[in-house]
Scaffold this motif. Structure first.
Motif, short mmCIF file in Angstrom:
data_model
loop_
_atom_site.label_atom_id
_atom_site.label_comp_id
_atom_site.label_asym_id
_atom_site.label_seq_id
_atom_site.Cartn_x
_atom_site.Cartn_y
_atom_site.Cartn_z
N PRO A 170 0.41 6.80 3.49
CA PRO A 170 -0.29 6.20 2.35
C PRO A 170 -0.55 7.19 1.21
N ARG B 8 1.20 1.04 -3.50
CA ARG B 8 2.06 1.20 -2.32
C ARG B 8 2.12 -0.10 -1.51
N SER C 287 -3.69 0.49 7.92
CA SER C 287 -3.80 1.79 7.26
C SER C 287 -4.66 1.67 6.00
N LEU D 200 -3.48 1.83 2.69
CA LEU D 200 -2.58 1.73 1.54
C LEU D 200 -3.32 1.20 0.32
N LEU E 75 1.06 -0.24 9.28
CA LEU E 75 0.63 -0.16 7.88
C LEU E 75 -0.45 -1.19 7.57
#
Length: 1496
Positions: A615, A646, A640, A642, A637
């Motif tokens: 990230p 992104r 995560s 991000l 992801l």
């Protein structure tokens, strides 16, 4: 030696080695112990001859004065000399006038030769010199290097090093430097010292105080039973006269009859010497333990008297012990029996130094711990006195500890099998008890490697944790030197052990204090710098310090290190504790490794191993990830961190626009849901029923800041959730919705009880509610509960709707503590002026009925206490000085400090020392007062003290300090604080050393807002200095150089920016968005961004590029923004860019940095496709509420707003009412559409009026007159609006006054502050009726307000302030009053402004100067007055004001702007303050070029 490892033997009655009197005197720390030679006034014995007019002592001294002054036993030669010269046989009191013309004590105290020849014999007089002639003593001895050199030479010639080492005179010098007050050791000598100090000492008093009694003097002169009479001379004649031949022994027998002695007789050294061989006396003193212990403390000579062996040349225990040791020491061991202290102190001092063990003379001490313990025992006993015992044994105790550390395998260790544990325990006890930080630092600096080995050997985690805690209290430089001076192997072993024990240490990374955080960062940097090349093994051992690694250190790691599996695992393990810049640095360093290759080639296992760094991969590289790479990572992801740029790349890559998303797919996306196309999400939210999992996830997106709380998605989510029944929602579910609560409205929360509401709003990160909603919720809470003052802090999100009626029954706890004050102070600092005055007034009233003292009141409410109220608190100089320990550290404002200093000045004689004791009050010193001490030698210290006071200097005082520094071009500026040095004129900055400049740069990084408030020329100068100090190459600005420069990068000049490494800059666009960018750098940065090697021409930018650049889009020109592919951007991208700009402007840094010039045109260039619609549509689109929230209300034309549906308007009215940028046409169109919804106007409730916001200003005058505007919550909101026309302002004010049934003179402080801009609705005659007392208090809250009043109105306001009940006539105002009233001072009458003196002008705030009408400024301020302006005031002058000034005024103003830097001042007005500079710089450059061309 007679004792075991369990302890020392018990103390025997006597020792065979006793120190002398002088040694005992030297070993004591109290100055009173130096007066042991002052004789006690003795009682008169019946057998003493007293029939003559003169006493026996007078007769003896008279004869001695007439002769050659032979030695008298028990009387020093100097005492006789002094007596003879002072009195010359006369019994009269010492005459000061006569004594000045003859040799006296004053003359002797200025004679260095006397100190050398007779100081030890006459130490009493040395002490008297230091006490009563301190300046002479200091100049002759303490500050005289030649005196100490002669003393050393004298000691070398006599080989009497004891003479050199003894510390009596040294101690007196130390007392002078530390200002230790002396007091007599014995009460009976107080009158003697008092008479000596007043120079009223008569000859009789002199003899009584400083000579033995008559009997002792006669026997000392004429002899005793063991000595014969003097053979000839005046002494023989005298003795034959006073002592009959057969009476000599009889007199001695009577005198030495100790059974009749008092305690003072036993303390008389002369009497002891005379009667020492009297039978039974020794046993009488020495065998009675209680008498012996009582006497020996007051007369150390009794130690020798009770130990006759010491006078027979036998060796004492210390000498015998040292003579037996096979050690290479180099000193006379016999001195150990005379005075062991200097020898041992020298050895112990060297042992305390790291290099001391290398000295052969003392090195053996470091390896014989057992011997040191014997010394501790022996010397401790021989010390005898409490002070001496403490001093000597403390030094030996430290030596034993250090020697044990140096060699824990010594003989002592063989006695203690658990030696390592014992040493660690002893070290711990020592460090806990030691109060001197430098002593602890010396120990840790020198012996840490030994401690590390012991801790590792014992695997003692508690000792390691304690040691780390001690390290964190050390200064940063000491920590660094500790690590760098240790051997590499020792550091490696320590790091390995710390790594293995880290879990047991329980180090809290997040909860550490700022000081501990800095200490850990310093230690981490030192560990890294210790090793030129970090290996994977070493990195793993360092891994626990990853959260404390600096970006520059991370970037210095070998690039190959980043691809090591164990290194990546260590980074992954500590990723949760790392900050975003650290992760970004690791990601950048990873990309610089040649092993990893291009991003599209990275295999899945590698992507998984660097998942915590993904990230934070630079956007330009993250956007290279393919669908094949991202697809296996989707679930990872989804959990995560991000960001939007992104996250949207992932969604665009994995889900094409043609592929429909299912509800199952959406639930897999996790955080990626936040970045889905909002229209797609709207489709799911519009389908009933909505999945709770979906709306909970979207609510999380808003609460965590991934999605705007005021945008399109939050609007749709709010509409969806309004149907929920809050009474059945759990508290955790409500908490998860906290980010979207303002969208849900006050009605959503009405079913909750007051206690539930209080609990909900006490949660962290609750967004601020609009005023109307806040008013409704507060109404419910205060109706059902009695709220305490502390509870207000928990309701901060709702205080935008505050009203005095809510605070009517406010309670204050009887016990007020620190937490209360912190709560109230934060409220009074953060709230808007009207609400601040409401809270202050309410708590003040609540406290009046309590027993709160004045000091606590000041501490809690200082920011809101006006000068008027401070004056009314019965404070005066005496009261302030009496309470100084409490007042000196309070955070006084500049004007408050000035007032207090003025009070002190009226009752106290303020000296330089007084100023140093005043603490923060000293910042109120006037320039004239400061200049009174300008000629003193330590004036520079005073300046340093003032410049280092918390809260900074007020501009006028700073100008004064700079003027004094300019008069002293040779003064060293490196001693000043970095905060002060950062704002020095450029010529003075050139005088700073590189070390000081580095400290300035570090200060700038930590306090960048202070840097932004500097004039532009100083900003550029400091940025250029950073290039030099940091050793950055002039040829190329690499990525590492950019990291070191940080936010200073954008303040470099055009030539320096052109040398930036493009590829490195592209990797750092994320950081660039967090920096403040001066507008004159826009063109250069825009040029860099649009180069082919960067992003290329704007017309070729992709949606991802625009998302990547974010708010930096607005550094492009309007033409470049219009060339962007706006048709492809879509509403989500535009909203994302706009929200990034709003967030930046709302941030602390953004508020100071904001340069709004031209921004509106650029924003319209970005959104014009949304506003005007597609090319093929004939009619501009009509917005709905989501469209308005996706942009901003004033973006839409008035006719577009007028076409909105009523339902959409209802949903959006509160949001649109908050937009102060709506013009009159837009507000009028909105009110025209909303009027039917708000009829009848006279029936509107307070929340309805507050809901309309700025739209209220477009009501008709009759509507305003009929509306009920009486509630002060409504008044406060209306008063904050700046969009009023003069007629409607008058109508609104009349409505308020009529509804509240108040006249102008009846308005209180809260009402005046709440009216704010509406004050300009009063006519000048009505303003003249305002209460001056209340207005002078309200001025503190209104001081930053820009009132839209006419000149007549502002002059009327300031005229009321100058009434007797206000601040009094302007001519009597101090500068603090001008500072207090702030912008109101701009309304002072022309004649008043013209008459202002320099001190008064210094109090004008920059904001007030900027508001003075241009023509008025040119007329009222002369060139001389303009030269008095501080730099801050001078830079506040606007372009319009500048244009009205004549050439002389402009020159004076320019000199003030550049603070006397002549070369810069000659350039003219080419650099404006802070960030308003681009156009001026260009214009002045062209102007200068034209002049040069004309001259050529």
């Amino acid at each position: 030696m007679g004792f075991t490892s369990q302890g020392m033997p018990s103390r025997p009655t006597f020792m065979s080695c006793a120190p002398s009197e002088e040694e005992k005197s030297n070993s004591r720390q109290q100055p009173s112990t130096k007066r042991t030679k002052i004789h006690q006034p003795q009682p008169t014995y019946q057998d003493q001859p007293d029939t003559t007019d003169l006493s026996a002592s007078a007769e003896i001294l008279e004869a001695a004065c007439n002769a050659s002054i032979p030695g008298l036993t028990g009387v020093s030669n100097f005492t006789v000399f002094l007596y003879c010269n002072l009195f010359e046989g006369d019994e009269a009191t010492l005459d000061p006038e006569i004594s000045q013309t003859m040799p006296d004590l004053h003359a002797s105290c200025t004679n260095a030769a006397w100190y050398l020849s007779a100081a030890e014999e006459d130490f009493l007089w040395v002490h008297v010199c230091s006490e009563f002639f301190a300046q002479e003593f200091n100049n002759t001895v303490c500050a005289n290097s030649s005196f100490w050199l002669q003393r050393a030479q004298q000691a070398a010639l006599s080989k009497d090093y004891h003479y050199l080492n003894q510390s009596s005179i040294d101690d007196l010098c130390l007392q002078l430097s530390t200002e230790v007050s002396a007091s007599p050791a014995i009460d009976l000598t107080e009158d003697c010292l008092e008479m000596l100090s007043t120079r009223s000492l008569s000859a009789h008093d002199f003899r009584r105080c400083f000579l033995p009694n008559n009997s002792a003097l006669i026997l000392a002169l004429c002899g005793n039973g063991s000595s014969s009479l003097p053979l000839d001379g005046w002494a023989a004649e005298y003795c034959s006269k006073v002592l009959p031949k057969d009476s000599q022994h009889v007199s001695k027998d009577k005198l030495c009859n100790f059974s009749n002695w008092t305690a003072n007789h036993f303390l008389n050294s002369t009497l002891l010497e005379l009667c020492g061989d009297t039978a039974g006396l020794r046993d009488h003193i020495c065998k009675n333990m209680s008498r012996y212990l009582m006497l020996v403390r007051r007369q150390p000579l009794l130690l020798d008297y009770c130990n006759p062996n010491s006078k027979q040349g036998t060796k004492c225990v210390l000498q015998q012990l040292f003579d037996m040791l096979p050690a290479p020491y180099d000193f006379d061991t016999s001195q150990l029996c005379v005075n062991p202290v200097p020898i041992l102190q020298e050895a112990l001092h060297k042992l305390s130094l790291c290099e001391g063990v290398m000295d052969e003379r003392v090195g053996w001490l470091a390896t014989v711990s057992y011997v040191l313990r014997v010394l501790d025992f022996v010397v401790g006993l021989s010390a005898g006195l409490e002070e001496g015992e403490r001093e000597v044994r403390q030094g030996l105790g430290q030596a034993i500890l250090l020697s044990s550390l140096l060699d824990n395998a010594s003989f002592w260790a063989t006695l203690r099998p658990d030696a390592s544990v014992s040493v660690l325990r002893t070290v711990g006890v020592f460090l806990r008890r030691e109060r001197n930080p430098s002593v602890k630092e010396d120990l840790l600096s020198c012996f840490s490697p030994v401690l590390w080995d012991l801790i590792q050997k014992e695997d003692n985690s508690s000792a390691l944790r304690f040691l780390l805690q001690e390290y964190l209290q050390m200064p940063r430089e000491r920590i660094r030197s500790l690590v760098l001076s240790a051997e590499k192997d020792a550091v490696k072993r320590f790091l390995s052990h710390v790594h293995q024990s880290w879990d047991q240490l329980q180090v809290e990374t997040i909860q550490s204090s700022p000081k501990e955080q800095e200490a850990m960062e310093t230690m981490t940097a030192a560990f890294i710098h210790k090793f030129p090349r970090v290996t994977p093994e070493l990195f793993v051992d360092l891994s626990q310090f990853i959260p404390y690694m600096s970006v520059s250190d991370i970037m210095s790691f070998p690039a190959s290190l980043m691809v090591n599996d164990s290194v990546l695992m260590a980074i992954s393990d500590h990723s949760s504790e790392m900050k975003s810049p650290q992760k970004q640095a690791f990601a950048k360093r990873l990309l610089q490794s040649s092993v990893v290759g291009d991003v599209p080639t990275w295999p899945p296992y590698f992507l998984t191993s660097i998942l915590p760094l993904l990230p934070h991969l630079p956007v330009s590289h993250f956007q290279q990830l393919t669908s094949q790479q991202l697809s296996p990572l989707l679930d990872l992801l989804a959990n995560s961190s991000l960001d939007a740029t992104r996250g949207r790349h992932v969604l665009r890559t994995l889900f094409s626009k043609r592929k429909n998303l299912t509800s199952d797919t959406i639930m897999r996306l996790g955080i990626l849901v936040c970045y889905l196309n909002s229209d797609e999400l709207h489709r799911f939210l519009s389908t009933s029923p909505v999945s709770p999992a979906l709306w909970l996830q979207l609510a999380k997106c808003i609460s965590e800041g991934h999605v705007s709380g005021n945008g399109r998605l939050s609007h749709w989510l709010g509409l969806t959730l309004q149907s929920l029944n809050t009474s059945v929602l759990s508290s955790s579910t409500l908490a998860s919705l906290h980010g979207v609560l303002p969208q849900l409205g006050a009605s959503f929360l009405q079913s909750l009880s007051s206690s539930e509401l209080l609990e909900l709003f006490s949660l962290p990160d609750i967004p601020t509610f609009p005023p109307a909603q806040a008013f409704q919720i507060l109404s419910k809470i205060f109706q059902e509960m009695n709220i305490s003052a502390n509870t207000l802090c928990r309701l901060k999100p709702l205080l935008t709707g505050l009203a005095p009626v809510f605070l009517r029954n406010l309670r204050v706890h009887d016990m007020i503590g620190t937490s209360n004050c912190q709560c109230w102070s934060s409220l009074l600092t953060d709230l808007q002026p009207a609400h601040r005055s409401m809270v202050y007034s309410a708590i003040q009233e609540a406290l009046e009925s309590s027993s709160t003292n004045t000091t606590l009141y000041l501490h809690c409410f200082l920011p809101a206490i006006s000068l008027k109220q401070l004056n009314a608190m019965e404070l005066n100089g005496q009261t302030i000085m009496h309470r100084l320990p409490l007042y000196k550290n309070l955070p006084w404002s500049h004007q408050q400090a000035q007032l207090l200093f003025r009070m002190i000045q009226q009752t106290e004689n303020i000296t330089r020392d007084t100023v140093l004791r005043l603490g923060r009050i000293a910042s109120g010193v006037s320039c004239n007062r400061l200049r009174l001490w300008a000629n003193e030698s330590d004036f520079s210290e005073l300046l340093q003290f003032i410049t280092e006071l918390p809260g900074g200097l007020r501009p006028a005082l700073r100008k004064c300090v700079l003027e004094e520094l300019r008069k002293r071009p040779n003064m060293d500026l490196n001693g000043f604080s970095s905060s002060f040095a950062a704002g020095l004129p450029l010529m003075m900055i050139e005088r700073l050393s590189n070390t000081s400049l580095m400290a300035v740069l570090n200060h700038v990084r930590r306090h960048f807002i202070d840097f932004l408030q500097l004039p532009r020329h100083k900003q550029m100068a400091l940025a250029e200095k950073a290039i030099d100090v940091l050793g950055i190459s002039d040829d190329r600005l690499s990525g590492a150089s950019m990291d070191r420069l940080g936010p200073l990068l954008l303040f470099l000049d055009r030539d320096a920016l052109a040398k930036v490494d493009r590829e490195a800059l592209k990797l750092r666009l994320e950081e660039l968005k967090q920096y403040c960018m001066p507008s004159d750098s826009f063109r250069e940065i825009a040029s860099l961004l649009t180069e082919r090697s960067m992003l290329g021409e704007p017309k070729s930018w992709t949606v991802g590029d625009v998302e990547h650049v974010g708010r930096l889009v607005f550094i492009l020109s309007p033409q470049q923004i219009r060339s962007l592919p706006l048709d492809d951007l879509g509403k989500d991208t535009v909203e994302q860019v706009l929200q990034s700009m709003w967030r930046w402007q709302d941030s602390t840094l953004g508020k100071v940095c904001a340069d709004l010039k031209g921004l509106k045109d650029k924003i319209y260039s970005l959104i014009h496709k949304i506003i005007k619609g597609r090319r093929w549509t004939r009619r501009e689109p009509t917005p709905n509420c989501a469209d308005v929230k996706g942009t901003f209300p004033s973006a839409w034309r008035w006719y577009q707003l007028s076409r909105m549906k009523r339902r959409e308007l209802e949903e959006c009215v509160e949001f649109m009412g908050l937009d102060a940028s709506l013009d009159s046409d837009q507000r009028g169109a909105l009110w025209a559409e909303l009027r039917p919804l708000y009829r009848p106007v006279k029936g509107l409730r307070a929340e309805h009026l507050m809901e309309l916001g700025v739209i209220v200003t477009e009501m008709g005058e009759r509507e305003l007159q009929s509306a009920n505007l009486s509630d002060l919550a409504v008044v406060a909101q209306l008063g904050s609006l700046t969009e009023w026309s003069s007629k409607k302002m008058r109508a609104a004010l009349q409505s308020i006054m009529r509804r509240r049934k108040q006249k102008p003179e009846e308005l209180g402080v809260v009402e005046l502050v709440s009216l704010d801009h509406l004050l300009c609705g009063f006519t000048p005659s009505e303003i003249a009726r305002l209460d001056p007392s209340n207005l002078s208090v309200a001025a503190l809250f209104l001081r930053e307000t820009v009132l839209p009043c006419s000149e007549d109105q502002t002059e009327a306001l300031t005229a009321r302030l100058s009434k007797t009940m206000g601040f009094g006539p302007v001519s009597s105002w101090g500068s603090e009053v001008f500072t207090e009233i702030g912008t109101l001072a701009a309304g002072l009458d022309d004649m008043v402004l013209t008459a202002l003196v320099e001190e008064q002008i210094g109090g004008l705030t920059p904001a007030a100067i900027a508001l003075i009408p241009p023509r008025k400024m040119a007329v009222v301020f002369s060139a001389t007055q303009l030269s008095w302006l501080s730099a801050e005031q001078a830079w506040a002058v606007t372009e319009e004001q500048w244009e009205e000034l004549d050439s002389e005024q402009r020159q004076a103003l320019t000199v003030a702007q550049y603070e006397g830097d002549v070369m810069l001042a000659h350039r003219g007005r080419n650099q404006a303050p802070s960030l308003q500079f681009a156009d001026k710089l260009t214009a002045c450059a062209l102007f200068l070029l034209c002049i040069l061309w004309h001259l050529l």
